[in-house]
Design a protein around this motif. Structure first.
Motif, PDB file in Angstrom:
ATOM      1  N   ASP A  30      -8.148   3.669 -11.154  1.00 16.84           N
ATOM      2  CA  ASP A  30      -7.264   2.535 -11.410  1.00 16.84           C
ATOM      3  C   ASP A  30      -5.842   3.044 -11.571  1.00 16.84           C
ATOM      4  N   PRO A  31      -4.949   2.799 -10.617  1.00 15.95           N
ATOM      5  CA  PRO A  31      -3.591   3.322 -10.711  1.00 15.95           C
ATOM      6  C   PRO A  31      -2.782   2.697 -11.840  1.00 15.95           C
ATOM      7  N   TYR A  32      -3.270   1.554 -12.411  1.00 12.70           N
ATOM      8  CA  TYR A  32      -2.529   0.889 -13.464  1.00 12.70           C
ATOM      9  C   TYR A  32      -3.071   1.197 -14.856  1.00 12.70           C
ATOM     10  N   ALA A  33      -4.150   1.984 -14.937  1.00 11.48           N
ATOM     11  CA  ALA A  33      -4.702   2.326 -16.243  1.00 11.48           C
ATOM     12  C   ALA A  33      -3.774   3.272 -16.971  1.00 11.48           C
TER      13      ALA A  33
END
Length: 89
Positions: free
Chosen positions: A85-88
């Motif tokens: 998940d690049p937004y985690a």
């Protein structure tokens, strides 16, 4: 002794074409300044971009067999298997 002919800084200034032609033909030199060795001038080694088909085939015949299951297990052991998940944070 380096085995390469010495070339003075003065010679490099006064005979650049002759020296560069010699380097292009494969000659290497030891650069000197005030009689002290300061560096080397040598031709670049050219790496082959492509291997001829016959040479590749000959190398392949003597290569060891690869277990695809062992290869996959090695990959699985060294890579993350979960979703990324690049937004985690």
């Amino acid at each position: 002794m380096s085995g390469k002919p010495d070339i003075a800084q003065r010679d490099l200034r006064t005979r650049p074409k002759e020296i560069m032609d010699a380097v292009q033909e494969g000659q290497a030199f030891t650069l000197t300044r005030d009689g002290r060795r300061i560096g080397e001038l040598a031709p670049l080694r050219h790496r082959r971009r492509f291997v001829p088909r016959g040479e590749f085939a000959a190398m392949s015949r003597t290569a060891p067999d690869i277990s695809l299951d062992a290869f996959r297990a090695d990959q699985d052991a060294t890579t993350e298997q979960g979703p990324d998940d690049p937004y985690a944070r």
